[in-house]
Design an enzyme around this catalytic site. Structure first.
Site, PDB file in Angstrom:
ATOM      1  N   ASP A 169      -2.326   1.397  12.966  1.00 17.80           N
ATOM      2  CA  ASP A 169      -3.173   0.260  12.592  1.00 17.80           C
ATOM      3  C   ASP A 169      -2.507  -0.978  13.190  1.00 17.80           C
ATOM      4  O   ASP A 169      -1.499  -1.457  12.674  1.00 17.80           O
ATOM      5  CB  ASP A 169      -3.299   0.145  11.080  1.00 17.80           C
ATOM      6  CG  ASP A 169      -4.209  -1.016  10.647  1.00 17.80           C
ATOM      7  OD1 ASP A 169      -4.710  -1.743  11.530  1.00 17.80           O
ATOM      8  OD2 ASP A 169      -4.405  -1.193   9.432  1.00 17.80           O
TER       9      ASP A 169
ATOM     10  N   LYS B 161     -15.409   0.130   3.903  1.00 14.07           N
ATOM     11  CA  LYS B 161     -14.849  -0.445   2.679  1.00 14.07           C
ATOM     12  C   LYS B 161     -16.005  -0.944   1.809  1.00 14.07           C
ATOM     13  O   LYS B 161     -16.670  -1.921   2.157  1.00 14.07           O
ATOM     14  CB  LYS B 161     -13.907  -1.595   3.022  1.00 14.07           C
ATOM     15  CG  LYS B 161     -12.656  -1.163   3.781  1.00 14.07           C
ATOM     16  CD  LYS B 161     -11.827  -2.364   4.201  1.00 14.07           C
ATOM     17  CE  LYS B 161     -10.510  -1.953   4.832  1.00 14.07           C
ATOM     18  NZ  LYS B 161      -9.757  -3.117   5.377  1.00 14.07           N
TER      19      LYS B 161
ATOM     20  N   GLU C  48       0.827  -1.212   0.000  1.00  8.17           N
ATOM     21  CA  GLU C  48       0.000   0.000   0.000  1.00  8.17           C
ATOM     22  C   GLU C  48       0.860   1.260   0.000  1.00  8.17           C
ATOM     23  O   GLU C  48       0.379   2.362   0.261  1.00  8.17           O
ATOM     24  CB  GLU C  48      -0.962  -0.015   1.183  1.00  8.17           C
ATOM     25  CG  GLU C  48      -2.041  -1.091   1.039  1.00  8.17           C
ATOM     26  CD  GLU C  48      -3.046  -1.092   2.174  1.00  8.17           C
ATOM     27  OE1 GLU C  48      -2.807  -0.430   3.204  1.00  8.17           O
ATOM     28  OE2 GLU C  48      -4.081  -1.769   2.028  1.00  8.17           O
TER      29      GLU C  48
END
Length: 302
Positions: free
Chosen positions: A125, A220, A88
């Protein structure tokens, strides 16, 4: 939805919100990556930044790019980068402890002339489900096992000792008791963000609302499956004073529809990875375009 917006000669963001100022979401951006995204160079999945002192999306993004580039330079000079860019776009730099990783990013914030916490804060995270065995949280780098109670204390210490404004998935997806216990003692300013906990699922979100398990949700669209039912999860969260973070996934393309969706749905933040990779920068470029061409205001969720 894209076809309907095109037919109406509107941007997708304006199609979702026909009237009033659009809300440019605050970017939450990966600087360091670990966990499953970067060959476990860190036990946790990501250390990110939140430009909570910025006054526009363009300013926020310019700050983040500067921080990300300094982090890459410092990592290269130290010889610590093992995976230069994770899937990412975050930097895969090995650190002996999570504290060292947080200190590194804090130093990068200061290094570009910004003030940690006042201008830019940290977000973590944790992705705890990945290292929870049903009884203990197992941190490989520290070579330590934590009971749920011990891990609550560990997470609380991280938050208190570093300029952390948001923590995502600090506990495993079905360790509901730990979530609720942590929320009862967490600082009021802290965003406690559920991703694996909620999976963009209305029933799980409702349980989180009822049990006071978190105060923010990751949204999401392709995790839920439908635009309409995804939007219902988001609006339910907003109606219950949850912050909403619209998120991309691993394996993205250069399609930038998610930027319009976050803007048109008035999400408080957007999380699409780092500032490298065409699949990621396409979303940032679209958000810059929306701010420049539409009547927008910048989200200030903190």
């Amino acid at each position: 939805a894209k076809a309907a917006a095109h037919t109406a000669e509107l941007s997708l963001a304006r199609y979702f919100q026909p009237e009033g100022k659009l809300l440019s979401p605050m970017p939450m951006v990966n600087i360091l990556s670990g966990g499953a995204h970067a060959n476990r160079t860190m036990d946790i999945q990501d250390v990110l930044v939140l430009p909570n002192g910025a006054t526009s999306f363009a300013e926020a993004l310019s700050w983040i790019v500067a921080i990300r580039e300094l982090a890459a330079s410092k990592g290269a000079k130290s010889g610590a980068i093992t995976h230069l860019i994770a899937d990412e776009g975050g930097l895969g730099i090995a650190f002996p402890t999570i504290d060292h990783a947080l200190e590194f990013v804090t130093e990068c914030i200061s290094g570009v002339g910004l003030s940690p916490e006042k201008d830019v804060s940290l977000a973590i995270d944790v992705a705890s489900t990945q290292f929870f065995d049903g009884t203990n949280y197992n941190l490989t780098a520290l070579n330590k096992k934590f009971s749920s109670g011990e891990f609550i204390s560990f997470i609380s210490k991280l938050v208190s000792e570093h300029p952390v404004l948001s923590i995502e998935d600090p506990f495993a997806e079905d360790d509901w008791q730990s979530w609720t216990q942590f929320m009862s003692m967490a600082p009021s300013k802290l965003q406690v963000l559920g991703d694996d906990l909620f999976t963009t699922n209305l029933a799980r979100l409702q349980r989180g609302i009822d049990e006071k398990s978190a105060n923010a949700i990751l949204i999401k669209a392709n995790q839920n499956g439908l635009v309409t039912s995804t939007q219902k999860v988001l609006t339910t969260a907003q109606a219950n004073n949850f912050k909403t973070v619209v998120s991309a996934r691993s394996g993205e393309t250069e399609d930038s529809w998610l930027a319009d969706l976050a803007t048109g749905w008035r999400a408080s933040q957007i999380k699409v990875g780092s500032t490298h990779g065409a699949d990621r920068t396409a979303k940032w470029n679209r958000l810059l375009e929306l701010e420049a061409t539409e009547n927008c205001e910048f989200a200030k969720p903190f």
